[in-house]
Structure formats: structure tokens, C-alpha cells
Design an enzyme around this catalytic site. Structure first.
Site, PDB file in Angstrom:
ATOM      1  N   SER A 265       0.834  -1.210   0.000  1.00  0.00           N
ATOM      2  CA  SER A 265       0.000   0.000   0.000  1.00  0.00           C
ATOM      3  C   SER A 265       0.871   1.264   0.000  1.00  0.00           C
ATOM      4  O   SER A 265       0.479   2.285  -0.567  1.00  0.00           O
ATOM      5  CB  SER A 265      -0.972   0.008   1.185  1.00  0.00           C
ATOM      6  OG  SER A 265      -0.297   0.190   2.400  1.00  0.00           O
ATOM      7  N   ASN A 266       2.048   1.194   0.591  1.00  0.00           N
ATOM      8  CA  ASN A 266       2.932   2.367   0.540  1.00  0.00           C
ATOM      9  C   ASN A 266       3.525   2.563  -0.852  1.00  0.00           C
ATOM     10  O   ASN A 266       3.690   3.700  -1.296  1.00  0.00           O
ATOM     11  CB  ASN A 266       4.036   2.256   1.595  1.00  0.00           C
ATOM     12  CG  ASN A 266       3.537   2.667   2.965  1.00  0.00           C
ATOM     13  OD1 ASN A 266       3.335   3.854   3.222  1.00  0.00           O
ATOM     14  ND2 ASN A 266       3.293   1.698   3.834  1.00  0.00           N
TER      15      ASN A 266
ATOM     16  N   MET B 124      10.626  -6.441   4.947  1.00  0.00           N
ATOM     17  CA  MET B 124      10.723  -7.065   6.257  1.00  0.00           C
ATOM     18  C   MET B 124      12.003  -7.901   6.415  1.00  0.00           C
ATOM     19  O   MET B 124      12.020  -8.915   7.107  1.00  0.00           O
ATOM     20  CB  MET B 124       9.477  -7.912   6.526  1.00  0.00           C
ATOM     21  CG  MET B 124       8.161  -7.112   6.433  1.00  0.00           C
ATOM     22  SD  MET B 124       8.133  -5.590   7.431  1.00  0.00           S
ATOM     23  CE  MET B 124       7.749  -6.295   9.040  1.00  0.00           C
ATOM     24  N   ARG B 125      13.074  -7.446   5.765  1.00  0.00           N
ATOM     25  CA  ARG B 125      14.380  -8.098   5.908  1.00  0.00           C
ATOM     26  C   ARG B 125      15.374  -7.085   6.475  1.00  0.00           C
ATOM     27  O   ARG B 125      15.312  -5.903   6.131  1.00  0.00           O
ATOM     28  CB  ARG B 125      14.932  -8.574   4.548  1.00  0.00           C
ATOM     29  CG  ARG B 125      14.011  -9.443   3.750  1.00  0.00           C
ATOM     30  CD  ARG B 125      13.784 -10.799   4.351  1.00  0.00           C
ATOM     31  NE  ARG B 125      15.020 -11.524   4.627  1.00  0.00           N
ATOM     32  CZ  ARG B 125      15.086 -12.611   5.408  1.00  0.00           C
ATOM     33  NH1 ARG B 125      13.993 -13.074   5.991  1.00  0.00           N
ATOM     34  NH2 ARG B 125      16.231 -13.223   5.604  1.00  0.00           N
TER      35      ARG B 125
ATOM     36  N   ASN C 260      13.335   4.289   4.816  1.00  0.00           N
ATOM     37  CA  ASN C 260      12.429   3.249   5.327  1.00  0.00           C
ATOM     38  C   ASN C 260      11.242   3.909   5.999  1.00  0.00           C
ATOM     39  O   ASN C 260      11.347   5.027   6.512  1.00  0.00           O
ATOM     40  CB  ASN C 260      13.169   2.366   6.349  1.00  0.00           C
ATOM     41  CG  ASN C 260      12.289   1.256   6.906  1.00  0.00           C
ATOM     42  OD1 ASN C 260      11.601   0.561   6.154  1.00  0.00           O
ATOM     43  ND2 ASN C 260      12.294   1.092   8.221  1.00  0.00           N
TER      44      ASN C 260
ATOM     45  N   HIS D 113       8.317   3.067   9.005  1.00  0.00           N
ATOM     46  CA  HIS D 113       8.052   2.139  10.118  1.00  0.00           C
ATOM     47  C   HIS D 113       6.809   2.611  10.879  1.00  0.00           C
ATOM     48  O   HIS D 113       6.647   3.819  11.108  1.00  0.00           O
ATOM     49  CB  HIS D 113       9.272   2.099  11.052  1.00  0.00           C
ATOM     50  CG  HIS D 113       9.109   1.131  12.174  1.00  0.00           C
ATOM     51  ND1 HIS D 113       9.180  -0.236  12.000  1.00  0.00           N
ATOM     52  CD2 HIS D 113       8.834   1.324  13.488  1.00  0.00           C
ATOM     53  CE1 HIS D 113       8.971  -0.836  13.160  1.00  0.00           C
ATOM     54  NE2 HIS D 113       8.762   0.094  14.082  1.00  0.00           N
TER      55      HIS D 113
HETATM   56  C1  GAR Z   1       3.811  -0.627   6.821  1.00  0.00           C
HETATM   57  O1  GAR Z   1       2.924  -0.332   7.878  1.00  0.00           O
HETATM   58  C2  GAR Z   1       5.240  -0.333   7.218  1.00  0.00           C
HETATM   59  O2  GAR Z   1       5.339   0.757   8.088  1.00  0.00           O
HETATM   60  C3  GAR Z   1       5.644  -1.620   7.882  1.00  0.00           C
HETATM   61  O3  GAR Z   1       5.068  -2.620   7.107  1.00  0.00           O
HETATM   62  C4  GAR Z   1       3.842  -2.132   6.552  1.00  0.00           C
HETATM   63  C5  GAR Z   1       3.809  -2.449   5.071  1.00  0.00           C
HETATM   64  O4  GAR Z   1       2.587  -2.106   4.500  1.00  0.00           O
HETATM   65  N1  GAR Z   1       7.077  -1.743   7.955  1.00  0.00           N
HETATM   66  C6  GAR Z   1       7.742  -2.241   8.979  1.00  0.00           C
HETATM   67  O5  GAR Z   1       7.199  -2.721   9.945  1.00  0.00           O
HETATM   68  C7  GAR Z   1       9.260  -2.176   8.847  1.00  0.00           C
HETATM   69  N2  GAR Z   1       9.896  -2.471  10.102  1.00  0.00           N
HETATM   70  P1  GAR Z   1       2.414  -2.047   2.923  1.00  0.00           P
HETATM   71  O6  GAR Z   1       3.025  -3.326   2.370  1.00  0.00           O
HETATM   72  O7  GAR Z   1       0.936  -2.007   2.699  1.00  0.00           O
HETATM   73  O8  GAR Z   1       3.110  -0.823   2.419  1.00  0.00           O
END
Ligand code: GAR
Length: 204
Positions: free
Chosen positions: A13-14, A90-91, A107, A109
Site C-alpha cells: 500500500s505504501n 521485512m528483511r 524506510n 516504520h
Molecule cells: C507498513 O505499515 C510499514 O510501516 C511496515 O510494514 C507495513 C507495510 O505495509 N514496515 C515495517 O514494519 C518495517 N519495520 P504495505 O506493504 O501495505 O506498504
């Protein structure tokens, strides 16, 4: 030109928010490639719909973090990427990747860093009983979810919130601040705290 490479592991989604900001010229950039480590992740379908080159680098097929990151660096270079946006990646990354794009790896978070780095950040916030949660875009350093902060947005934690409810409230803000933070970091836009502007106005 700001040529982005997006690293994503899941929903994307990001990534979608970045594409939408580019489409409406709020972010002057292009996404040259999406790299994903999970076969079947929804981000790959999204990238296909936007007609963005997609590369699957399944970490399970690499013998080490270094080997995976070498393949990532090679792929990013092949696509002439100048800035890297980790969007639900997530790596853990290696110093090699950080050094390949000095000060140009970002990044997002889902917490107000430095609180609650790592996995399950939203659950961590609920467990801690905080009344403000949020999200952070930062430059990437070696330690997980650390590095100089570029932009943050806060949301209230409401009584009885589930992880899903709070996560959804945070994600609305993620989708505002990630494109804005990329513009700020790359183009030096000075309206660092003008989060209210982000919905409509070009940032750069
Ligand atoms: C997001 O909320 C991002 O902040 C988080 O994963 C989600 C991905 O959402 N990232 C972390 O936790 C990194 N440590 P998305 O795939 O819909 O963009």
C-alpha cells in the site's frame, strides 16, 4: 532525476501511495523497479498494474544476507536507481546495501521511532499503553528501524483499539508522509511540518 527502487515484502500500500503521488505530480520521481522477496506478495500485482518492472529475489534462495543484498544492489543498478525506498521490506539490510546508496536508502516504520522498532510495532504500542502512536520515515542505518528521522505523523490511540484498527489509522498517515518525506529528503523541500499540505499540493 529521482529514480526510485522500491523494496517491498507484502501488501504494497505504501508503494501504491508513492505511485499515486507521482501520478498527481506531488512527487517528482519515477519508480524504476520494485524488488520483492516473497513470491505471491500483493505488491507484485500492484506493480504490474502500474507497469513497473518487477524483480522477485526470494531470500530463501540465497545463502546469506550479503548474497541477497548483492543481488539487490545489482538489480537496482541495472535499473539506474538513485534512491531506495523500503516500503514494508521485512528483511534486515547489510552495510553493503547502505553503502551502495549513501544517504539514499529510506524506510517507513509504523511507530514513532525510536519507540517500538522491529516486528509487531503496533502491538508493541498497544501493549505499552501509549496514547499517541504513529509512523516514521527515516534514513536507513544498520540497526533495525534506526537512522536519522525525516518525517513523522502521530495518530491517537482510541479506547478499545484493536491492532487492525490502530494499524489502519497509522497507514492513512504513512501514505501521506512517505511521498512527502521522499520529496523532502531528495529535493530538500523545506515544509517539513506541513503535513496538512500533503493531501493536495505539489511538494516540489
Ligand atoms: C507498513 O505499515 C510499514 O510501516 C511496515 O510494514 C507495513 C507495510 O505495509 N514496515 C515495517 O514494519 C518495517 N519495520 P504495505 O506493504 O501495505 O506498504
Amino acid at each position: 532525476p529521482l529514480s526510485l527502487g522500491v523494496l517491498a515484502s507484502g501488501n504494497g500500500s505504501n508503494f501504491e501511495a508513492i505511485m499515486t503521488a507521482i501520478e498527481r505530480s506531488a512527487l517528482k520521481a519515477q519508480v524504476n523497479v520494485v524488488i520483492c522477496n516473497n513470491p505471491g506478495a500483493k505488491v507484485m500485482e500492484r506493480a504490474e498494474r502500474w507497469q513497473i518492472p518487477r524483480v522477485l529475489l526470494n531470500h530463501r534462495e540465497f545463502t546469506s544476507r550479503e548474497a541477497l543484498d548483492q543481488a539487490i544492489i545489482r538489480t537496482l543498478n541495472q535499473h539506474d536507481v538513485t534512491w531506495v525506498a523500503m516500503a514494508g521490506w521485512m528483511r534486515r539490510v547489510t552495510q553493503q546495501l547502505i553503502d551502495a546508496f549513501p544517504d539514499r536508502v529510506l524506510n517507513i516504520h509504523p511507530s514513532l521511532l525510536p519507540s517500538f522498532p522491529g516486528l509487531h510495532a503496533v502491538q508493541q504500542a498497544l501493549d505499552a499503553g501509549v496514547t499517541l502512536a504513529g509512523c516514521t520515515v527515516h534514513h536507513v542505518e544498520l540497526a533495525v528501524d534506526s537512522g536519522p528521522i525525516i518525517m513523522q505523523a502521530a495518530v491517537p490511540v482510541l479506547a478499545g483499539d484493536t491492532v487492525e484498527q490502530l494499524q489502519a489509522r497509522i497507514q492513512v498517515q504513512e501514505h501521506h508522509i512517505y511521498p512527502a518525506a521522499i520529496a523532502l529528503a531528495a529535493h530538500g523541500d523545506s515544509r517539513k511540518n506541513a503535513v496538512a499540505d500533503l493531501a493536495g499540493e505539489p511538494l516540489c
